[in-house]
Write a protein that holds these residues in place. Structure first.
Motif, PDB file in Angstrom:
ATOM      1  N   GLY A 144       0.811  -1.208   0.000  1.00 48.00           N
ATOM      2  CA  GLY A 144       0.000   0.000   0.000  1.00 48.00           C
ATOM      3  C   GLY A 144       0.844   1.257   0.000  1.00 48.00           C
ATOM      4  O   GLY A 144       0.534   2.236  -0.695  1.00 48.00           O
ATOM      5  N   THR A 145       1.921   1.247   0.770  1.00 50.17           N
ATOM      6  CA  THR A 145       2.824   2.396   0.822  1.00 50.17           C
ATOM      7  C   THR A 145       3.440   2.650  -0.549  1.00 50.17           C
ATOM      8  O   THR A 145       3.508   3.791  -1.009  1.00 50.17           O
ATOM      9  N   ALA A 146       3.880   1.586  -1.209  1.00 49.45           N
ATOM     10  CA  ALA A 146       4.474   1.722  -2.542  1.00 49.45           C
ATOM     11  C   ALA A 146       3.473   2.312  -3.529  1.00 49.45           C
ATOM     12  O   ALA A 146       3.792   3.235  -4.286  1.00 49.45           O
ATOM     13  N   ALA A 147       2.254   1.793  -3.510  1.00 51.78           N
ATOM     14  CA  ALA A 147       1.224   2.313  -4.421  1.00 51.78           C
ATOM     15  C   ALA A 147       0.942   3.780  -4.132  1.00 51.78           C
ATOM     16  O   ALA A 147       0.787   4.590  -5.056  1.00 51.78           O
ATOM     17  N   ALA A 148       0.884   4.155  -2.848  1.00 48.21           N
ATOM     18  CA  ALA A 148       0.627   5.548  -2.484  1.00 48.21           C
ATOM     19  C   ALA A 148       1.739   6.470  -2.975  1.00 48.21           C
ATOM     20  O   ALA A 148       1.504   7.657  -3.210  1.00 48.21           O
ATOM     21  N   GLN A 149       2.940   5.920  -3.158  1.00 49.57           N
ATOM     22  CA  GLN A 149       4.076   6.710  -3.645  1.00 49.57           C
ATOM     23  C   GLN A 149       4.259   6.576  -5.159  1.00 49.57           C
ATOM     24  O   GLN A 149       5.238   7.055  -5.715  1.00 49.57           O
ATOM     25  N   GLY A 150       3.328   5.880  -5.820  1.00 48.78           N
ATOM     26  CA  GLY A 150       3.408   5.720  -7.268  1.00 48.78           C
ATOM     27  C   GLY A 150       4.385   4.663  -7.720  1.00 48.78           C
ATOM     28  O   GLY A 150       4.748   4.602  -8.895  1.00 48.78           O
ATOM     29  N   ALA A 151       4.824   3.790  -6.817  1.00 51.70           N
ATOM     30  CA  ALA A 151       5.741   2.694  -7.165  1.00 51.70           C
ATOM     31  C   ALA A 151       4.909   1.430  -7.352  1.00 51.70           C
ATOM     32  O   ALA A 151       4.658   0.697  -6.405  1.00 51.70           O
ATOM     33  N   TYR A 152       4.462   1.199  -8.574  1.00 49.99           N
ATOM     34  CA  TYR A 152       3.554   0.086  -8.848  1.00 49.99           C
ATOM     35  C   TYR A 152       4.255  -1.188  -9.288  1.00 49.99           C
ATOM     36  O   TYR A 152       3.633  -2.238  -9.338  1.00 49.99           O
ATOM     37  N   GLU A 153       5.523  -1.101  -9.610  1.00 47.33           N
ATOM     38  CA  GLU A 153       6.283  -2.272 -10.029  1.00 47.33           C
ATOM     39  C   GLU A 153       7.466  -2.459  -9.078  1.00 47.33           C
ATOM     40  O   GLU A 153       8.347  -1.611  -9.005  1.00 47.33           O
ATOM     41  N   LEU A 154       7.461  -3.562  -8.347  1.00 49.51           N
ATOM     42  CA  LEU A 154       8.537  -3.862  -7.401  1.00 49.51           C
ATOM     43  C   LEU A 154       9.381  -5.009  -7.924  1.00 49.51           C
ATOM     44  O   LEU A 154       8.850  -5.975  -8.478  1.00 49.51           O
ATOM     45  N   ASP A 155      10.694  -4.903  -7.722  1.00 47.24           N
ATOM     46  CA  ASP A 155      11.624  -5.940  -8.169  1.00 47.24           C
ATOM     47  C   ASP A 155      12.031  -6.891  -7.050  1.00 47.24           C
ATOM     48  O   ASP A 155      12.115  -8.091  -7.261  1.00 47.24           O
ATOM     49  N   THR A 156      12.334  -6.342  -5.866  1.00 47.66           N
ATOM     50  CA  THR A 156      12.887  -7.130  -4.765  1.00 47.66           C
ATOM     51  C   THR A 156      12.303  -6.636  -3.455  1.00 47.66           C
ATOM     52  O   THR A 156      12.077  -5.443  -3.293  1.00 47.66           O
ATOM     53  N   ILE A 157      12.106  -7.561  -2.515  1.00 49.96           N
ATOM     54  CA  ILE A 157      11.583  -7.210  -1.194  1.00 49.96           C
ATOM     55  C   ILE A 157      12.349  -7.988  -0.132  1.00 49.96           C
ATOM     56  O   ILE A 157      12.851  -9.090  -0.387  1.00 49.96           O
ATOM     57  N   VAL A 158      12.414  -7.406   1.067  1.00 47.12           N
ATOM     58  CA  VAL A 158      13.017  -8.075   2.220  1.00 47.12           C
ATOM     59  C   VAL A 158      12.291  -7.611   3.476  1.00 47.12           C
ATOM     60  O   VAL A 158      11.835  -6.473   3.549  1.00 47.12           O
ATOM     61  N   ALA A 159      12.184  -8.496   4.447  1.00 44.69           N
ATOM     62  CA  ALA A 159      11.636  -8.152   5.760  1.00 44.69           C
ATOM     63  C   ALA A 159      12.710  -8.419   6.807  1.00 44.69           C
ATOM     64  O   ALA A 159      13.463  -9.395   6.712  1.00 44.69           O
ATOM     65  N   VAL A 160      12.763  -7.522   7.804  1.00 44.37           N
ATOM     66  CA  VAL A 160      13.753  -7.622   8.871  1.00 44.37           C
ATOM     67  C   VAL A 160      13.038  -7.436  10.203  1.00 44.37           C
ATOM     68  O   VAL A 160      12.200  -6.553  10.342  1.00 44.37           O
ATOM     69  N   GLY A 161      13.384  -8.274  11.167  1.00 44.02           N
ATOM     70  CA  GLY A 161      12.763  -8.192  12.485  1.00 44.02           C
ATOM     71  C   GLY A 161      13.456  -7.200  13.396  1.00 44.02           C
ATOM     72  O   GLY A 161      14.651  -6.937  13.247  1.00 44.02           O
ATOM     73  N   ASN A 162      12.689  -6.660  14.335  1.00 44.39           N
ATOM     74  CA  ASN A 162      13.273  -5.747  15.321  1.00 44.39           C
ATOM     75  C   ASN A 162      14.198  -6.532  16.251  1.00 44.39           C
ATOM     76  O   ASN A 162      14.329  -7.748  16.143  1.00 44.39           O
TER      77      ASN A 162
END
Length: 145
Positions: A63-81
């Motif tokens: 949702g954040t990406a779409a709100a910023q106009g970034a509709y195509e994502l290449d890579t993602i990562v999640a990191v824990g606190n």
């Protein structure tokens, strides 16, 4: 299953780790995610924990990406606190990420085992719900009967 690995985007991992260190406070926000858009931008987000099943950081990031106009994502990562490092996406996130971005690379593993793999490798034999996924390589609809 053949897993294709890509070069790991360490800048993306550090962006998620920075958000996890600086923005994840208390029990409501315990995970951070970062994704690289096709235009090179990095988008970040945190989860919104709630006992009713609040969204994971990866889903908030969509949702954040779409709100910023970034509709195509290449890579993602999640990191824990609390310095938990890279955390692979849960099953729900894997399905949603596959549905939105079937060519997405996901960073998983730890230490020397960090690698970027295709979302399809993380969710083989996935449920198909989107019409665009029902087409073969020849663009002919598959039989659904």
């Amino acid at each position: 299953m053949t897993t294709q690995t890509q070069d790991v985007d360490h800048e993306l991992i550090e962006a998620a780790a920075h958000i996890a260190r600086t923005r994840c406070r208390g029990d409501n926000h315990t995970m951070a995610a970062a994704a690289r858009a096709q235009d090179g931008r990095i988008v970040t987000a945190v989860n919104a924990y709630h006992f009713t099943g609040g969204p994971c950081a990866e889903l908030v990031l969509l949702g954040t990406a779409a709100a910023q106009g970034a509709y195509e994502l290449d890579t993602i990562v999640a990191v824990g606190n609390r310095n938990r490092g890279v955390v692979p996406p849960c099953g729900r996130c894997r399905q949603v990420l596959l549905d939105y971005f079937p060519a997405l690379q996901v960073i998983v593993g730890a230490g020397k085992r960090l690698r970027a793999v295709s979302i399809t490798d993380l969710l083989p034999e996935s449920y198909i719900w989107a019409d665009h996924q029902l087409e073969t390589e020849e663009n002919e609809p598959l039989s659904t009967s």
